[in-house]
Scaffold this active site. Structure first.
Site, PDB file in Angstrom:
ATOM      1  N   HIS A 123       0.875  -1.179   0.000  1.00  0.00           N
ATOM      2  CA  HIS A 123       0.000   0.000   0.000  1.00  0.00           C
ATOM      3  C   HIS A 123       0.911   1.228   0.000  1.00  0.00           C
ATOM      4  O   HIS A 123       2.023   1.177   0.530  1.00  0.00           O
ATOM      5  CB  HIS A 123      -0.843  -0.052   1.281  1.00  0.00           C
ATOM      6  CG  HIS A 123      -1.910   0.980   1.399  1.00  0.00           C
ATOM      7  ND1 HIS A 123      -1.653   2.279   1.784  1.00  0.00           N
ATOM      8  CD2 HIS A 123      -3.247   0.907   1.210  1.00  0.00           C
ATOM      9  CE1 HIS A 123      -2.793   2.956   1.824  1.00  0.00           C
ATOM     10  NE2 HIS A 123      -3.781   2.153   1.489  1.00  0.00           N
ATOM     11  N   ASP A 200       3.071  -4.569   8.040  1.00  0.00           N
ATOM     12  CA  ASP A 200       1.874  -3.756   7.856  1.00  0.00           C
ATOM     13  C   ASP A 200       0.693  -4.718   8.042  1.00  0.00           C
ATOM     14  O   ASP A 200       0.413  -5.548   7.182  1.00  0.00           O
ATOM     15  CB  ASP A 200       1.894  -3.138   6.450  1.00  0.00           C
ATOM     16  CG  ASP A 200       0.596  -2.426   6.115  1.00  0.00           C
ATOM     17  OD1 ASP A 200      -0.391  -2.579   6.855  1.00  0.00           O
ATOM     18  OD2 ASP A 200       0.570  -1.709   5.095  1.00  0.00           O
ATOM     19  N   GLN A 203      -4.450  -5.213   6.894  1.00  0.00           N
ATOM     20  CA  GLN A 203      -5.422  -6.159   6.331  1.00  0.00           C
ATOM     21  C   GLN A 203      -5.351  -7.539   6.968  1.00  0.00           C
ATOM     22  O   GLN A 203      -6.114  -8.425   6.583  1.00  0.00           O
ATOM     23  CB  GLN A 203      -5.213  -6.288   4.811  1.00  0.00           C
ATOM     24  CG  GLN A 203      -5.416  -5.001   4.034  1.00  0.00           C
ATOM     25  CD  GLN A 203      -6.864  -4.511   4.045  1.00  0.00           C
ATOM     26  OE1 GLN A 203      -7.802  -5.271   4.355  1.00  0.00           O
ATOM     27  NE2 GLN A 203      -7.070  -3.247   3.740  1.00  0.00           N
ATOM     28  N   LYS A 226     -10.304  -0.678  10.392  1.00  0.00           N
ATOM     29  CA  LYS A 226     -10.380  -1.861   9.527  1.00  0.00           C
ATOM     30  C   LYS A 226     -10.705  -3.114  10.341  1.00  0.00           C
ATOM     31  O   LYS A 226     -10.800  -4.211   9.808  1.00  0.00           O
ATOM     32  CB  LYS A 226      -9.063  -2.045   8.773  1.00  0.00           C
ATOM     33  CG  LYS A 226      -8.839  -0.924   7.761  1.00  0.00           C
ATOM     34  CD  LYS A 226      -7.742  -1.249   6.803  1.00  0.00           C
ATOM     35  CE  LYS A 226      -7.245  -0.037   6.063  1.00  0.00           C
ATOM     36  NZ  LYS A 226      -8.072   0.331   4.909  1.00  0.00           N
ATOM     37  N   CYS A 364      -4.890   2.469  -3.654  1.00  0.00           N
ATOM     38  CA  CYS A 364      -3.679   3.009  -3.007  1.00  0.00           C
ATOM     39  C   CYS A 364      -2.525   2.028  -3.102  1.00  0.00           C
ATOM     40  O   CYS A 364      -1.721   1.892  -2.163  1.00  0.00           O
ATOM     41  CB  CYS A 364      -3.919   3.375  -1.546  1.00  0.00           C
ATOM     42  SG  CYS A 364      -5.095   4.677  -1.353  1.00  0.00           S
TER      43      CYS A 364
HETATM   44  N1  PLP Z   1      -1.730  -0.733   4.585  1.00  0.00           N
HETATM   45  C1  PLP Z   1      -2.655  -1.484   3.986  1.00  0.00           C
HETATM   46  C2  PLP Z   1      -2.307  -2.869   3.515  1.00  0.00           C
HETATM   47  C3  PLP Z   1      -3.944  -0.982   3.794  1.00  0.00           C
HETATM   48  O1  PLP Z   1      -4.858  -1.728   3.197  1.00  0.00           O
HETATM   49  C4  PLP Z   1      -4.234   0.334   4.243  1.00  0.00           C
HETATM   50  C5  PLP Z   1      -5.548   0.919   3.999  1.00  0.00           C
HETATM   51  O2  PLP Z   1      -6.235   0.557   3.059  1.00  0.00           O
HETATM   52  C6  PLP Z   1      -3.232   1.056   4.889  1.00  0.00           C
HETATM   53  C7  PLP Z   1      -1.989   0.496   5.031  1.00  0.00           C
HETATM   54  C8  PLP Z   1      -3.478   2.440   5.397  1.00  0.00           C
HETATM   55  O3  PLP Z   1      -4.394   2.412   6.445  1.00  0.00           O
HETATM   56  P1  PLP Z   1      -4.941   3.766   7.078  1.00  0.00           P
HETATM   57  O4  PLP Z   1      -5.473   4.574   5.942  1.00  0.00           O
HETATM   58  O5  PLP Z   1      -6.007   3.309   8.010  1.00  0.00           O
HETATM   59  O6  PLP Z   1      -3.804   4.418   7.767  1.00  0.00           O
END
Ligand code: PLP
Length: 406
Positions: A123, A200, A203, A226, A364
């Site tokens: 992401h 990270d 998900q 999430k 993203c």
């Molecule tokens: N990392 C992953 C794999 C994600 O799917 C997301 C959000 O879609 C993020 C990071 C960023 O999360 P946030 O926008 O809640 O900070």
């Protein structure tokens, strides 16, 4: 506890509504999840009965709010099985957690010509902070490649690890493809060369049982929203040995021990990294969400969600002209696809009008879509409150798109 889907759906007030006259089918869970009543009630109770600033007050409400906040920290520690509660740092979310590490770990441990290793399927939150850090420090961002199924190529990953590698930062589950990465093996290989690993977990925390001690990751980041909790709150788990050595990220109130115009000394963990007033209601909501998930049973959730994913995959494969992006052997709760040559955005508009919420675009994660040479996909992402009937509604909507576009 028995997994009773009808009862579970009653716990989510938002799912009871109709959109364009049709019962809402919410399949955009990778973007954000809906909140059970118990989470909404917990946040609302905090503002009705307990609202006060924490840690600094001597009055009744401040003490009560502080106590609830610190109990929540311990509850979250237990949920991910961290060794210490001071290894749980409250942030705004995954993005904020990764930025904290990039800034603070980066300041302390990254120098010219060092390497930071990420993967193609990250992401933007797990790309851009490292890119900026590498530019600042004249370090190098290296990227683990993937195969056509959307799985990282492990041999190449191993070869990329070298004496210059100072950190591996990788997603546990890809939001664009649904791939579950073999993070335990990745961590173990990196640790053999004394390289720390950031996961990270945005998900993975909603779908998999996460045990940071068993994974042995050095950092694990996730967002409350999430995982059925409020927006604007998240967690950075970090091993004490790193957090102790890392300098503060943001500065101001809360994170200090003593301030004079000549010198400031910093607070101990976890407060060193929690400058300013935190999102107390959000933290309590996150703790309530974890209690709720424990009550349903994390194994039950995993089994049910796998069943949904298998059903959706099998049924969607029966439709002519769909191209699936991300067909890894180990996947969870995400199906990304294209319908012939139809632009995902056009398809999304029609699917929405059928009462089905899916996401279209690059999610993203532009580099991985560039890798597949496509500008975007249609993404359906599932939660344990979804049903096979809802997947049938998605299929109906896709068939309608095909009919309209010929
Ligand atoms: N990392 C992953 C794999 C994600 O799917 C997301 C959000 O879609 C993020 C990071 C960023 O999360 P946030 O926008 O809640 O900070």
């Amino acid at each position: 506890m028995e997994f009773d889907i009808n009862k579970i759906r009653q716990d989510f007030p938002i799912l009871q509504q109709k959109i364009y006259g049709k019962p809402l089918v919410y399949l955009d869970n990778a973007a954000t999840t809906q909140k059970p009543k118990v989470v909404i009630d917990t946040v609302s109770k905090y503002y009705y009965e307990e609202n006060a600033n924490i840690h600094r007050g001597v009055h009744y409400l401040s003490n009560k709010a502080t106590e609830s906040f610190e109990i929540a920290r311990k509850n979250i520690q237990k949920y991910i099985n961290a060794e210490n509660s001071h290894e749980i740092i409250f942030t705004k979310g995954t993005t904020d957690s990764i930025n904290l590490v990039a800034s603070s770990f980066g300041k302390k441990f990254i120098s010219k010509d060092d390497e930071i290793l990420i993967s193609v399927m990250e992401h933007h939150s797990n790309i851009v902070p490292w890119q900026i850090l590498c530019e600042e420090k004249k370090a190098k961002l290296r990227v683990i490649p993937i195969n056509e199924k959307g799985e990282i190529i492990f041999d190449v990953f191993e070869k990329l690890l070298n004496e210059k590698t100072k950190l591996v930062a990788i997603t546990h589950v890809s939001n664009a493809l649904g791939t579950i990465n073999p993070v335990k093996e990745i961590i173990s290989k990196a640790h053999k060369k004394n390289i720390p690993v950031l996961i990270d977990g945005a998900q993975s925390i909603p779908h998999l049982k996460v045990d940071v001690k068993e994974l042995d990751c050095d950092f694990y980041c996730f967002s409350g929203h999430k995982v059925y909790a409020p927006m604007g709150v998240g967690v950075l788990y970090g091993k004490e040995k790193f957090l102790e050595e890392m300098p503060p990220y943001q500065s101001g109130g809360e994170m200090i021990k003593n301030v004079t115009f000549e010198k400031t000394t910093f607070n101990e963990l976890p407060f060193k990294f929690e400058a300013g007033t935190p999102n107390v209601g959000g933290v309590l909501g996150l703790s309530a969400a974890f209690d709720y998930l424990n009550k349903i049973g994390r194994e039950n959730i995993e089994v049910y969600e796998n069943e949904l994913l298998n059903y959706a995959t099998e049924e969607l494969q029966k439709i002519n002209g769909l191209r699936f992006i991300g067909t890894a052997k180990h996947k969870t709760s995400v199906i990304s696809f294209l319908i012939g040559d139809i632009h995902p955005y056009d398809a999304g508009i029609i699917i929405d009008k059928m009462g089905v919420a899916i996401r279209t675009g690059h999610h993203c994660a532009q580099p991985v879509l560039d890798w597949f040479k496509i500008p975007g996909t249609i993404r359906a992402s599932f939660a344990f409150y979804n049903t096979k009937d809802e997947i049938d509604r998605l299929i109906e909507a896709i068939l309608q798109v095909i009919k309209m576009f010929g």
